[in-house]
Design a protein around this motif. Structure first.
Motif, PDB file in Angstrom:
ATOM      1  N   LEU A  33      -5.388   6.213   6.083  1.00  0.00           N
ATOM      2  CA  LEU A  33      -4.030   5.952   5.617  1.00  0.00           C
ATOM      3  C   LEU A  33      -3.139   5.833   6.849  1.00  0.00           C
ATOM      4  O   LEU A  33      -3.349   6.539   7.840  1.00  0.00           O
ATOM      5  CB  LEU A  33      -3.518   7.098   4.750  1.00  0.00           C
ATOM      6  N   GLY A  46      -1.999   2.160   2.304  1.00  0.00           N
ATOM      7  CA  GLY A  46      -3.092   2.898   1.685  1.00  0.00           C
ATOM      8  C   GLY A  46      -4.450   2.479   2.218  1.00  0.00           C
ATOM      9  O   GLY A  46      -4.562   1.503   2.968  1.00  0.00           O
ATOM     10  N   LEU A  83      -3.083   5.212  -3.663  1.00  0.00           N
ATOM     11  CA  LEU A  83      -2.512   4.237  -2.732  1.00  0.00           C
ATOM     12  C   LEU A  83      -3.527   3.185  -2.303  1.00  0.00           C
ATOM     13  O   LEU A  83      -3.240   2.382  -1.420  1.00  0.00           O
ATOM     14  CB  LEU A  83      -1.975   4.960  -1.490  1.00  0.00           C
ATOM     15  N   GLY A 170      -9.749   7.679  -0.805  1.00  0.00           N
ATOM     16  CA  GLY A 170      -9.283   6.561  -1.619  1.00  0.00           C
ATOM     17  C   GLY A 170     -10.379   5.842  -2.352  1.00  0.00           C
ATOM     18  O   GLY A 170     -10.111   5.030  -3.234  1.00  0.00           O
TER      19      GLY A 170
END
Length: 227
Positions: A33, A46, A83, A170
């Protein structure tokens, strides 16, 4: 011109870049990130699953704090998967008044990168402690360990590892492993290692396998990426 330096924060890098002509820049997925300062705004980039194409105007300075190994969610206060593949203004995640104050300070700061570090360090001071399992997962996958072996090492089931990876990085561990493996191959290629040797050292079946993965994750050939 691009510059970077290790951050005072573990698993983080401070970087800056200014382009001299309008260009489209290919940002490769890296499992990180980024907290960005550009155009007078604070933005969060993100974790990308594929390359992101960014249009940069000439003379525009960019400053960023790249956060790896699950550090980003601790700074931002939300899971990384929320994100994924997004560029989001920070004032949609944090209180607007706080972000305005930070933006005013950054606009006047002689070293915006150092101020981004200070902002992140303050947030980390209020966050839960770093998860050693997350750090171990990032380290071992970055070394090329198999996902199943990593799950056994850290004492998690496949489902538990997937859930922890979504929050920290993520995406799941298999996607993270693919991204980190490609980055290892690129580092080798850019240091002068022939493509076939880089593919073998990074853990690909052969050079053709590396080529397919490069196109899948970035949209261009490995030759273009190395150049």
């Amino acid at each position: 011109m691009y510059r970077e330096r290790p951050s005072t924060i573990a698993h983080a890098v401070v970087w800056s870049s200014t382009v001299t002509s309008a260009e489209e820049h290919r940002v490769l997925p890296d499992g990180c990130l980024d907290l960005l300062w550009a155009h007078g705004r604070l933005t969060v980039a993100g974790p990308d699953t594929v390359a992101h194409l960014a249009s940069w105007r000439p003379g525009t300075p960019f400053v960023g704090l790249r956060l790896a190994a699950g550090v980003g969610p601790r700074v931002l206060g939300l899971p990384a998967h929320e994100l994924r593949d997004q560029r989001v203004r920070l004032d949609t995640l944090w209180p607007g008044a706080e972000v305005r104050r930070l933006s005013e300070r950054l606009a006047e700061a002689p070293d915006p990168g150092a101020l981004l570090e200070a902002i992140a360090e303050r947030r980390l001071g209020d966050a839960p402690p770093a998860d050693p399992v997350v750090e171990r997962v990032a380290s071992r996958l970055g070394q090329g360990a198999a996902v199943g072996a990593v799950a056994r090492e850290v004492g998690l089931s496949a489902r538990q590892l997937h859930r922890r990876s979504l929050d920290a990085f993520g995406y799941g561990p298999k996607t993270l492993a693919r991204i980190l493996r490609l980055n290892r191959a690129l580092e080798l290629g850019r240091s002068g290692t022939p493509a076939a040797d880089a593919a073998y050292a990074a853990g690909y079946a052969d050079q053709a396998h590396l080529s397919r993965e490069a196109r899948s994750l970035t949209g261009v050939t490995i030759t273009t990426l190395v150049a």
